[in-house]
Design a protein around this motif. Structure first.
Motif, PDB file in Angstrom:
ATOM      1  N   ALA A  51       0.847  -1.193   0.000  1.00 47.87           N
ATOM      2  CA  ALA A  51       0.000   0.000   0.000  1.00 47.87           C
ATOM      3  C   ALA A  51       0.883   1.244   0.000  1.00 47.87           C
ATOM      4  O   ALA A  51       1.772   1.375   0.840  1.00 47.87           O
ATOM      5  N   ARG A  52       0.613   2.153  -0.920  1.00 48.66           N
ATOM      6  CA  ARG A  52       1.372   3.391  -1.000  1.00 48.66           C
ATOM      7  C   ARG A  52       0.427   4.590  -1.088  1.00 48.66           C
ATOM      8  O   ARG A  52      -0.627   4.516  -1.719  1.00 48.66           O
ATOM      9  N   ALA A 109       4.635   8.323  -2.186  1.00 41.43           N
ATOM     10  CA  ALA A 109       4.907   6.880  -2.311  1.00 41.43           C
ATOM     11  C   ALA A 109       5.188   6.230  -0.958  1.00 41.43           C
ATOM     12  O   ALA A 109       5.863   5.200  -0.877  1.00 41.43           O
ATOM     13  N   ALA A 110       4.653   6.819   0.106  1.00 46.66           N
ATOM     14  CA  ALA A 110       4.921   6.326   1.460  1.00 46.66           C
ATOM     15  C   ALA A 110       4.046   5.121   1.799  1.00 46.66           C
ATOM     16  O   ALA A 110       2.883   5.051   1.394  1.00 46.66           O
ATOM     17  N   PRO A 111       4.586   4.151   2.560  1.00 45.58           N
ATOM     18  CA  PRO A 111       3.788   3.003   2.990  1.00 45.58           C
ATOM     19  C   PRO A 111       2.584   3.440   3.824  1.00 45.58           C
ATOM     20  O   PRO A 111       2.655   4.415   4.578  1.00 45.58           O
ATOM     21  N   GLN A 112       1.496   2.714   3.681  1.00 45.00           N
ATOM     22  CA  GLN A 112       0.270   3.017   4.400  1.00 45.00           C
ATOM     23  C   GLN A 112      -0.119   1.849   5.306  1.00 45.00           C
ATOM     24  O   GLN A 112      -0.156   0.705   4.855  1.00 45.00           O
ATOM     25  N   PHE A 113      -0.408   2.148   6.579  1.00 44.83           N
ATOM     26  CA  PHE A 113      -0.894   1.152   7.533  1.00 44.83           C
ATOM     27  C   PHE A 113       0.001  -0.091   7.546  1.00 44.83           C
ATOM     28  O   PHE A 113      -0.472  -1.216   7.592  1.00 44.83           O
ATOM     29  N   ASN A 125      -1.821  14.516  -3.668  1.00 47.10           N
ATOM     30  CA  ASN A 125      -0.877  15.527  -4.103  1.00 47.10           C
ATOM     31  C   ASN A 125      -0.506  15.296  -5.563  1.00 47.10           C
ATOM     32  O   ASN A 125       0.060  14.248  -5.906  1.00 47.10           O
ATOM     33  N   ALA A 126      -0.815  16.255  -6.428  1.00 42.69           N
ATOM     34  CA  ALA A 126      -0.518  16.097  -7.856  1.00 42.69           C
ATOM     35  C   ALA A 126       0.962  16.285  -8.173  1.00 42.69           C
ATOM     36  O   ALA A 126       1.371  16.102  -9.323  1.00 42.69           O
ATOM     37  N   ARG A 127       1.748  16.629  -7.181  1.00 44.57           N
ATOM     38  CA  ARG A 127       3.187  16.804  -7.378  1.00 44.57           C
ATOM     39  C   ARG A 127       3.892  15.461  -7.205  1.00 44.57           C
ATOM     40  O   ARG A 127       3.950  14.912  -6.112  1.00 44.57           O
ATOM     41  N   ILE A 128       4.422  14.915  -8.289  1.00 41.54           N
ATOM     42  CA  ILE A 128       5.136  13.647  -8.265  1.00 41.54           C
ATOM     43  C   ILE A 128       6.620  13.951  -8.419  1.00 41.54           C
ATOM     44  O   ILE A 128       7.055  14.460  -9.458  1.00 41.54           O
ATOM     45  N   THR A 129       7.405  13.652  -7.404  1.00 45.03           N
ATOM     46  CA  THR A 129       8.828  13.983  -7.430  1.00 45.03           C
ATOM     47  C   THR A 129       9.634  12.872  -8.108  1.00 45.03           C
ATOM     48  O   THR A 129       9.151  11.744  -8.299  1.00 45.03           O
ATOM     49  N   ALA A 130      10.880  13.199  -8.421  1.00 42.37           N
ATOM     50  CA  ALA A 130      11.779  12.182  -8.996  1.00 42.37           C
ATOM     51  C   ALA A 130      11.975  11.039  -8.012  1.00 42.37           C
ATOM     52  O   ALA A 130      12.096   9.864  -8.416  1.00 42.37           O
ATOM     53  N   ARG A 131      11.999  11.366  -6.722  1.00 44.72           N
ATOM     54  CA  ARG A 131      12.129  10.309  -5.706  1.00 44.72           C
ATOM     55  C   ARG A 131      10.913   9.380  -5.741  1.00 44.72           C
ATOM     56  O   ARG A 131      11.054   8.155  -5.643  1.00 44.72           O
ATOM     57  N   ASP A 132       9.716   9.955  -5.873  1.00 45.57           N
ATOM     58  CA  ASP A 132       8.502   9.139  -5.970  1.00 45.57           C
ATOM     59  C   ASP A 132       8.582   8.191  -7.162  1.00 45.57           C
ATOM     60  O   ASP A 132       8.264   6.997  -7.056  1.00 45.57           O
ATOM     61  N   VAL A 133       8.995   8.734  -8.301  1.00 50.28           N
ATOM     62  CA  VAL A 133       9.101   7.922  -9.518  1.00 50.28           C
ATOM     63  C   VAL A 133      10.072   6.769  -9.310  1.00 50.28           C
ATOM     64  O   VAL A 133       9.796   5.626  -9.695  1.00 50.28           O
ATOM     65  N   SER A 158      -2.907   8.744 -14.470  1.00 53.94           N
ATOM     66  CA  SER A 158      -2.418   9.705 -15.453  1.00 53.94           C
ATOM     67  C   SER A 158      -1.256  10.516 -14.901  1.00 53.94           C
ATOM     68  O   SER A 158      -0.273  10.781 -15.617  1.00 53.94           O
ATOM     69  N   LEU A 159      -1.337  10.924 -13.634  1.00 52.34           N
ATOM     70  CA  LEU A 159      -0.248  11.678 -13.011  1.00 52.34           C
ATOM     71  C   LEU A 159       1.032  10.842 -12.953  1.00 52.34           C
ATOM     72  O   LEU A 159       2.125  11.343 -13.241  1.00 52.34           O
ATOM     73  N   LEU A 160       0.899   9.573 -12.598  1.00 50.35           N
ATOM     74  CA  LEU A 160       2.067   8.701 -12.509  1.00 50.35           C
ATOM     75  C   LEU A 160       2.700   8.473 -13.875  1.00 50.35           C
ATOM     76  O   LEU A 160       3.926   8.551 -14.032  1.00 50.35           O
ATOM     77  N   LYS A 161       1.882   8.197 -14.870  1.00 50.51           N
ATOM     78  CA  LYS A 161       2.415   7.957 -16.212  1.00 50.51           C
ATOM     79  C   LYS A 161       3.127   9.198 -16.739  1.00 50.51           C
ATOM     80  O   LYS A 161       4.209   9.102 -17.337  1.00 50.51           O
ATOM     81  N   ALA A 162       2.529  10.371 -16.527  1.00 52.30           N
ATOM     82  CA  ALA A 162       3.130  11.610 -17.009  1.00 52.30           C
ATOM     83  C   ALA A 162       4.476  11.880 -16.345  1.00 52.30           C
ATOM     84  O   ALA A 162       5.360  12.502 -16.944  1.00 52.30           O
ATOM     85  N   ALA A 163       4.633  11.404 -15.110  1.00 49.56           N
ATOM     86  CA  ALA A 163       5.878  11.617 -14.369  1.00 49.56           C
ATOM     87  C   ALA A 163       6.964  10.607 -14.732  1.00 49.56           C
ATOM     88  O   ALA A 163       8.110  10.763 -14.324  1.00 49.56           O
ATOM     89  N   GLY A 164       6.595   9.542 -15.453  1.00 53.64           N
ATOM     90  CA  GLY A 164       7.583   8.555 -15.866  1.00 53.64           C
ATOM     91  C   GLY A 164       7.529   7.231 -15.130  1.00 53.64           C
ATOM     92  O   GLY A 164       8.458   6.419 -15.241  1.00 53.64           O
ATOM     93  N   VAL A 165       6.432   6.981 -14.400  1.00 50.94           N
ATOM     94  CA  VAL A 165       6.285   5.691 -13.728  1.00 50.94           C
ATOM     95  C   VAL A 165       5.841   4.646 -14.754  1.00 50.94           C
ATOM     96  O   VAL A 165       4.949   4.890 -15.569  1.00 50.94           O
ATOM     97  N   LYS A 166       6.445   3.475 -14.697  1.00 53.44           N
ATOM     98  CA  LYS A 166       6.179   2.413 -15.665  1.00 53.44           C
ATOM     99  C   LYS A 166       5.164   1.399 -15.113  1.00 53.44           C
ATOM    100  O   LYS A 166       4.964   1.303 -13.916  1.00 53.44           O
ATOM    101  N   ASN A 167       4.578   0.653 -16.015  1.00 53.76           N
ATOM    102  CA  ASN A 167       3.685  -0.462 -15.655  1.00 53.76           C
ATOM    103  C   ASN A 167       2.562  -0.022 -14.726  1.00 53.76           C
ATOM    104  O   ASN A 167       2.294  -0.632 -13.693  1.00 53.76           O
ATOM    105  N   VAL A 168       1.904   1.076 -15.117  1.00 55.73           N
ATOM    106  CA  VAL A 168       0.820   1.649 -14.326  1.00 55.73           C
ATOM    107  C   VAL A 168      -0.517   1.360 -14.993  1.00 55.73           C
ATOM    108  O   VAL A 168      -0.643   1.411 -16.212  1.00 55.73           O
TER     109      VAL A 168
END
Length: 400
Positions: A88-89, A93-97, A117-125, A143-153
């Motif tokens: 869970a993130r 991208a922090a762990p949840q519960f 938060n619509a701000r996706i940092t390089a660390r998040d990616v 869509s936010l993740l894909k635009a930031a460069g996250v793969k397999n979303v």
């Protein structure tokens, strides 16, 4: 080697949306597949009906309930569990519960995420791209993740249980009243301040109105609650009481709502929520942001409530023509901290909410038809169907 177990690395209990999500993943794995779910946190599987609870307990491994230290050799050591794990993130991208399972990794690892938060940092990616796949709780999040460069979303929406949440006769607990149902965690992004402002105006116009709400928050000291300082509708945020509990009566007092127009809960058993919702005439969700689809709104729609819902963020996935009452006016929400990007959030119009309530009040039959269409659409998003999609997605990205 084919996987026969799948780990769930967050607490499964009735206290949060994550807990409900985790339970339904476990339920599907137990009743519809040959996989054995492994709960990697101390978990409560007994908050459903006894028949289902018994069947699921027989098929689920809950090692931490008996030995909370059993994951210590794996947490943060790089040593892998011998089966795949779902993680869970949330924001950043922090762990949840994930108190005890934080830092635990499996043979393969897949992330599920909901964030505001619509701000996706390089660390998040970088963090997300360490997972074999990332299932986002809404099209907006994906869509936010894909635009930031996250793969397999992929967007993997939550579901409803049609055996619980479906249209049925009212019990008549509030005969002669026009009942507005509202629910969700009490925090700024959920927009309870907007709802209260609109309901007060509507109550003054129609004194037979009753607000039936379930607005709890186990963490009123958290920043997500304190963000109400940004509200244009309240001068000061009611603080927690001496025991650290949310003070709902203070909220109602601040908006001038009397007890004769209220029936409020800070929590309600999930298994009984459908019967509560069905006592209402309309649902109200003017939320500023939803990383997911808003499970409570989905369940209200599934019960056949004509539901007033803000057209923004994760709500966009459950708004369909003729199946709800969308709030079209969505002003920008100013960022309340330099690290927060509120792009995509929406500030609903109080006047438009009052207009939608008036429509539901004056046109009961037409509103009921909207509710019936909403229920049909939500039943297409059953938990079984949605978890099957999730399982197919992670299988496609590897469990071995």
């Amino acid at each position: 080697m084919a996987a026969d177990k799948i780990g769930i690395a967050w607490a499964v209990d009735p206290k949060s949306g994550w807990g409900i999500y985790g339970y339904n993943i476990i339920r599907h794995l137990c009743l519809r597949t040959q996989y054995t779910p492994v709960a990697l946190e101390v978990s409560d599987l007994g908050f459903v009906d006894p028949l289902e609870a018994g069947l699921i307990k027989d098929r689920t491994s809950v090692p931490l309930n008996e030995n909370p230290e059993c994951l210590a050799p794996y947490a943060g050591t790089g040593r892998r569990l011998p089966f795949p794990v779902l993680h869970a993130r949330g924001g950043n991208a922090a762990p949840q519960f994930s108190k005890l399972s934080n830092g635990v990794i499996g043979r393969r690892n897949h992330a599920l995420t909901f964030f505001e938060n619509a701000r996706i940092t390089a660390r998040d990616v970088d963090i997300y791209n360490r997972f074999a796949s990332v299932g986002a709780g809404s099209t907006w999040n994906a869509s936010l993740l894909k635009a930031a460069g996250v793969k397999n979303v992929a967007a993997i929406l939550q579901g409803v249980d049609p055996s619980l949440f479906h249209p049925a006769p009212k019990r008549g607990c509030f005969e002669g009243r026009f009942v507005i149902f509202a629910g969700g965690k009490m925090e700024y992004r959920k927009g309870q301040d907007i709802a209260l402002k609109a309901v007060k105006i509507f109550v003054d116009r129609h004194p037979d109105t009753l607000l039936l709400c379930v607005w709890g928050n186990h963490w009123p000291e958290a920043w997500s609650y304190k963000q109400f300082i940004s509200s244009p509708y309240i001068d000061s945020v009611p603080p927690p009481d001496a025991e650290g509990r949310l003070q709902l009566p203070k909220w109602f007092e601040a908006f001038g709502l009397g007890r004769q127009n209220l029936h409020a809960f800070s929590s309600f058993p999930h298994i009984h929520t459908a019967a509560l919702m069905r006592e209402a005439d309309v649902g109200l969700f003017p939320n500023r942001c939803e990383g997911g689809t808003n499970l409570v709104a989905m369940e209200a729609m599934a019960c056949g409530l004509p539901t007033i819902i803000s057209r923004n963020t994760g709500h966009l996935d459950i708004i369909h023509d003729g199946a709800c009452l969308p709030l079209e006016s969505q002003d920008e929400v100013p960022a309340f901290h330099r690290s927060i990007d509120t792009a995509g959030w929406g500030e609903s119009s109080v006047d438009e909410i009052v207009e939608a309530l008036e429509f539901a009040y004056q046109n009961r039959d037409e509103a009921a038809e909207i509710g019936r269409k909403g229920a049909q659409r939500m039943h297409e998003l059953s938990w079984d169907r949605q978890i099957a999609k999730l399982l197919a997605f992670i299988e496609a990205h590897g469990l071995d």
